[in-house]
Design a protein around this motif. Structure first.
Motif, PDB file in Angstrom:
ATOM      1  N   ASP A 207     -65.802 -43.359 -22.355  1.00  0.00           N
ATOM      2  CA  ASP A 207     -66.767 -43.006 -21.421  1.00  0.00           C
ATOM      3  C   ASP A 207     -67.046 -41.440 -21.407  1.00  0.00           C
TER       4      ASP A 207
ATOM      5  N   LYS B 172     -72.921 -43.970 -18.003  1.00  0.00           N
ATOM      6  CA  LYS B 172     -73.517 -43.278 -17.201  1.00  0.00           C
ATOM      7  C   LYS B 172     -73.059 -41.888 -17.530  1.00  0.00           C
ATOM      8  N   THR B 173     -71.903 -41.864 -18.101  1.00  0.00           N
ATOM      9  CA  THR B 173     -71.296 -40.500 -18.499  1.00  0.00           C
ATOM     10  C   THR B 173     -71.491 -40.219 -20.127  1.00  0.00           C
ATOM     11  N   ASN B 174     -71.691 -41.379 -20.789  1.00  0.00           N
ATOM     12  CA  ASN B 174     -71.603 -41.429 -22.225  1.00  0.00           C
ATOM     13  C   ASN B 174     -72.909 -42.520 -22.588  1.00  0.00           C
TER      14      ASN B 174
ATOM     15  N   ASP C 257     -69.588 -35.045 -20.187  1.00  0.00           N
ATOM     16  CA  ASP C 257     -70.728 -35.958 -20.490  1.00  0.00           C
ATOM     17  C   ASP C 257     -71.545 -35.748 -21.408  1.00  0.00           C
TER      18      ASP C 257
ATOM     19  N   ILE D 201     -66.081 -34.123 -16.497  1.00  0.00           N
ATOM     20  CA  ILE D 201     -65.865 -35.337 -15.831  1.00  0.00           C
ATOM     21  C   ILE D 201     -64.390 -35.220 -15.302  1.00  0.00           C
TER      22      ILE D 201
END
Length: 361
Positions: free
Chosen positions: A92, A154-156, A184, A190
């Motif tokens: 993530d 959503k982050t990666n 991210d 994050i």
């Protein structure tokens, strides 16, 4: 098999090595080839988390099995790899960045960096139970699902990843802090991670190790004080001629031996060997636990890899073309593995060494 071929099993060997992870992490990782899975098995020594992958350097497998480092012990006035850690992004996180320390006297340097901003590789690993798993930056481990990956994207979004080797240096003993940010795909933070760095005059768990009274390992600090390895100081330069002797480890203050093991390679023919076509291959390393200071016997198995191939000649019926090799290395290898406890923080670590023995033919 002919009698000559049967005797060859006792003379030749190839080597399988068990790799170990970074010192002073929460645990260490072993990576060993398994005939059962036809792949490497990654195992965390403390949590017993495991997964399988044919590539021993697979990022997802290393990130899943290796716990995030909380404490690192280093040696003052030392520039070597013993003062180094390796960080792996989780599925993530796009990359790590903003590396920094709480005090200027603790220096840090990124000695190696691998970043892939777009990867088509899997975000999960395959467990030894055949199920798919993944672990996020907060160390939450869960079974793989489309919902899990959708949340991570959503982050990666592009399944980016990073691997970083960080080396520390300081002249002054003490306790420090090292920080880094998990980022991210847009560079937003994050979360921030912290590692406690303990700098000592001699931060190596092992002060020195000897076989038959001769040193085959000394810590960097011990070297600075004039002691060097002298196991191979004979005219042969790279081997010991001793067949047996006492194996002894001397630990630095704050470290305790948990287990000492000796590893010997087993050998055999490839599965499809015949009288006209055969080859000697390694069949893995067998480990035996021994006590510190105990007398051990070194391996006498040669490392050569003989093979033989007899094929019919189509241009000359009744005749054969023969290929063969008999390579005598005139040396044998014995593996030594030590597992130890850092009593200051309850973490475990492991180191593996190789002792070479000269074999006269």
């Amino acid at each position: 098999m002919t009698e000559i071929m049967k005797k060859a099993v006792l003379l030749f060997a190839a080597i399988t090595i068990t790799l170990t992870g970074s010192l002073n992490a929460k645990a260490y990782t072993t990576i060993t080839w398994s005939d059962q899975y036809k792949a490497n098995v990654f195992i965390n020594s403390d949590t017993n988390d495991s997964c399988v992958n044919k590539n021993s350097g697979d990022h997802a497998a290393n990130a899943y099995v290796c716990e995030q480092i909380k404490t690192k012990t280093i040696t003052t006035e030392y520039y070597g790899t013993k003062n180094e850690i390796t960080l792996y992004t989780t599925y993530d996180v796009a990359r790590f960045g903003n590396f920094r320390t709480n005090k200027k006297v603790l220096k840090h340097k990124v000695t190696e960096k691998v970043e892939d901003n777009y990867s088509e590789s899997n975000s999960y690993v395959t467990g030894t139970d055949g199920k798919k798993y993944c672990k996020d930056i907060f160390e939450n481990k869960q079974e793989y699902s489309e919902a899990t990956i959708a949340k991570a994207e959503k982050t990666n979004k592009f399944h980016a990843y990073g691997e970083y080797a960080i080396r520390f240096y300081t002249k002054k003993a003490g306790t420090y802090k090292f920080y880094y940010d998990a980022l991210d795909q847009d560079g937003n933070v994050i979360t921030t991670k912290t590692i406690k760095v303990v700098a000592m005059e001699d931060g190596d768990p092992i002060k020195e190790a000897t076989f038959a009274g001769k040193r085959f390992y000394v810590s960097a600090n011990t070297q600075y004080k004039g002691k060097e390895t002298n196991l191979y100081s004979t005219k042969d330069r790279a081997y010991t001629t001793k067949s047996s002797g006492k194996l002894k480890f001397k630990m630095n203050k704050g470290f305790k031996i948990q287990k000492t093991e000796v590893g010997y390679t087993t050998v055999g023919y490839r599965d499809n060997s015949t009288d006209d076509s055969w080859a000697i291959q390694n069949k893995g390393t067998v480990w035996t636990e021994v006590k510190n200071g105990m007398k051990i016997t070194l391996s006498s198995t040669d490392e050569g890899k003989p093979w033989y191939e007899k094929a019919k000649r189509h241009d000359a019926p009744g005749q054969s073309r023969i290929y063969s090799t008999e390579r005598y290395e005139q040396r044998a290898r014995t593996f030594i593995r030590i597992t130890y406890l850092d009593k200051r923080n309850g973490t475990t670590g492991s180191s593996t060494f190789t002792i070479y023995r000269l074999i006269n033919k």
